[in-house]
Design a protein around this motif. Structure first.
Motif: not given
Length: 549
Positions: A210-229
């Motif tokens: 879950i750590v890289p997912v959390l990092m994407l969320f920190i950097m760009d919210g849900m959009r970051g997770i959607r684009d970078g999962w």
């Protein structure tokens, strides 16, 4: 030397009650986090106030001689200077050399190319993989300082950059600096470090997912997770495979190093045929010119040279045992006035011996790297010219600019040492250890508290290794499991450690933002420690028994 009476802390020092003693011992931490997180008081004032509270608790509640309590604070401040501040200053100086020479734009262009122009993917490369590599080699604050400066240089908002690095680095802390925390906690807990490390290597990958997912969320919210999962999964797969296989079948000391290298390689390989969807506000500026090989090499010089220097200093044993040779130059002595400070076992507290690691310190390795970089940059001509004298003046400027962070770290470490020597930290741990079967869930919290207070997972192991082993025997729990989660929990606690907050805020040039970072970081740290507690319970009762080596 100051002649003082023998002092041995007690976990029932106040009213003969372990509960009351633990609650009173929490007062300095409660003061610090409430003042910082609720009232947003500047961190150095919070640390100073908490230090005063800790001194009062030590002298009035634990009957520690005032002179002894004062000298505890002085030794803590000294440890804050060497090696912690030494490391932070040198790490920030390295970045400032790149920035002052005008090569920071080249560094951004290189990471933009590797990360396909997406700042979030670049954040995973730096804050997850590269920072993990530095953690595995060096530890002691250097990885967070270096990675934060690099993330900030990408153009990410400072607070987001700091948060992403702190969360991304947390689970590598237990294996940091060639897994010194593992070795320490195993030794004090009377367990085989290979088994403790292997157990950690089986549990850590579960949380790592879950750590890289959390990092994407920190950097760009849900959009970051959607684009970078997809990038997050690949980065996790490399890290998890490296940590798990290395700790169980090769050497637990190399777990973070191998895991980080595999994570970086896996992510780089993915980016050769996959391109993320990148919004314009998170797209790196397109390079305005083609970079030559020499410009790429010199732009990245501080970072690849750091890896080489650390690798040689920590791993080279062919012909000359470099780690042993460097360690042999350490100067150790019992801190004046503290020779009669005992631990709970009646033996002299090992922390009263102050070690000055003048050659083996990561700070010295960073200073050497900085000298080489300054010399190399002084040979450049044209727009990248940076005279050697200017490079050295940059070091002085770095110290001046970090003066508040330096003061804060010294005060925080003074607080940690007073709480340690007086028995406040151990009193908190002893009370938790007395909860019986429920201790399986609370066990990681000891490491969390130890690192939150001291800023060091190694110190958390030193404080609670024996306590974890004793509690494991009393509650019929696997010792290697509790020792392992003590260090994993310690890494998670580092997210909210005042020392780490100060380092991160200073590295992203946002001194005074510690309270904001704390408020935003605390939920991530608490979520991870609760998950670790649940995993520990499931492993201890046999449901996830395969996690115990």
């Amino acid at each position: 030397m100051i002649a003082l009476t023998l002092f041995q802390p007690s976990t029932t020092a106040i009213a003969g009650s372990s509960l009351i003693t633990a609650l009173v011992s929490l007062l300095p931490l409660v003061f610090f986090f409430v003042a910082l997180g609720v009232f947003s008081i500047p961190t150095h004032w919070c640390a100073l106030g908490a230090l005063v509270v800790a001194l009062i608790v030590a002298t009035v509640g634990f009957d520690m001689p005032a002179a002894m309590a004062g000298m505890s604070a002085v030794e803590g401040a000294a440890f804050g200077l060497i090696p912690i501040i030494y490391i932070v200053v040198m790490a920030v100086w390295l970045y400032n050399l790149t920035d002052r020479s005008g090569r920071a734009a080249d560094v951004q262009a290189v990471f933009s190319a590797v990360g396909k122009g997406d700042k979030r993917i670049q954040g995973l490369l730096i804050g997850y993989a590269f920072c993990g590599l530095l953690e595995g080699l060096a530890g002691f604050g250097a990885p967070v300082a270096i990675a934060c400066t690099m993330m900030w240089a990408l153009g990410l908002p400072p607070i987001r950059a700091a948060l992403a690095v702190m969360v991304g680095n947390a689970l590598n802390v237990g294996f940091g600096a060639m897994a010194i925390p593992v070795t320490t906690v195993a030794k004090l807990g009377g367990e085989d470090p290979n088994l403790v490390g292997a157990t950690m290597g089986r549990i850590t990958p579960i949380l790592l997912i879950i750590v890289p997912v959390l990092m994407l969320f920190i950097m760009d919210g849900m959009r970051g997770i959607r684009d970078g999962w997809l990038a997050a999964i690949v980065a996790w797969a490399g890290m998890a495979a490296g940590v798990g296989l290395t700790s169980n079948f090769l050497s637990y000391e190399l777990a973070a190093v191998v895991g980080s290298l595999l994570s970086f390689a896996a992510l780089a390989a993915l980016l050769r045929f996959w391109t993320p969807t990148t919004p314009e506000d998170l797209r790196s500026p397109a390079p305005t010119e083609q970079l030559s090989g020499s410009r790429i090499m010199l732009g990245l010089l501080p970072y690849w040279l750091v890896v080489i220097v650390f690798a040689v200093a920590k791993l080279w044993r062919i012909g000359v045992d470099v780690p042993a040779a460097l360690a042999s130059t350490d100067i150790s002595f019992v801190w004046p006035g503290l020779a009669d400070v005992m631990g709970l076992n009646g033996q002299q507290n090992t922390s009263v011996t102050f070690t000055l690691p003048w050659l083996s310190s990561p700070g010295t390795m960073l200073f050497f790297t900085g000298l080489v970089v300054a010399i190399a940059y002084s040979c450049s001509e044209g727009r990248f010219e940076l005279p050697f004298a200017t490079g050295m003046r940059t070091l002085v400027t770095t110290v001046v600019n970090l003066r508040i962070a330096i003061l804060t770290i010294c005060l925080v470490m003074a607080l940690a040492y007073v709480m340690n020597f007086s028995g406040q930290t151990v009193a908190i741990g002893a009370w938790l250890a007395g909860t019986g079967a429920a201790f399986a869930f609370l066990s990681p919290m000891l490491g969390w508290i130890g690192t939150a207070v001291t800023g060091s997972a190694t110190s958390a192991g030193a404080l609670f290794g024996n306590l974890q082993a004793t509690a494991a025997q009393a509650a019929d729990l696997p010792t290697r499991l509790l020792l392992g989660v003590n260090e994993i929990g310690g890494g998670i606690g580092k997210i909210v450690s005042p020392q780490n907050l100060a380092i991160a805020a200073g590295a992203v040039k946002s001194e005074g933002s510690e309270s904001e970072i704390l408020r935003k970081a605390a939920p991530y740290s608490l979520t991870l420690i609760v998950l670790l507690g649940l995993i520990t319970v499931l492993a201890s009762n046999g449901i996830l028994g395969f996690l115990i080596a």
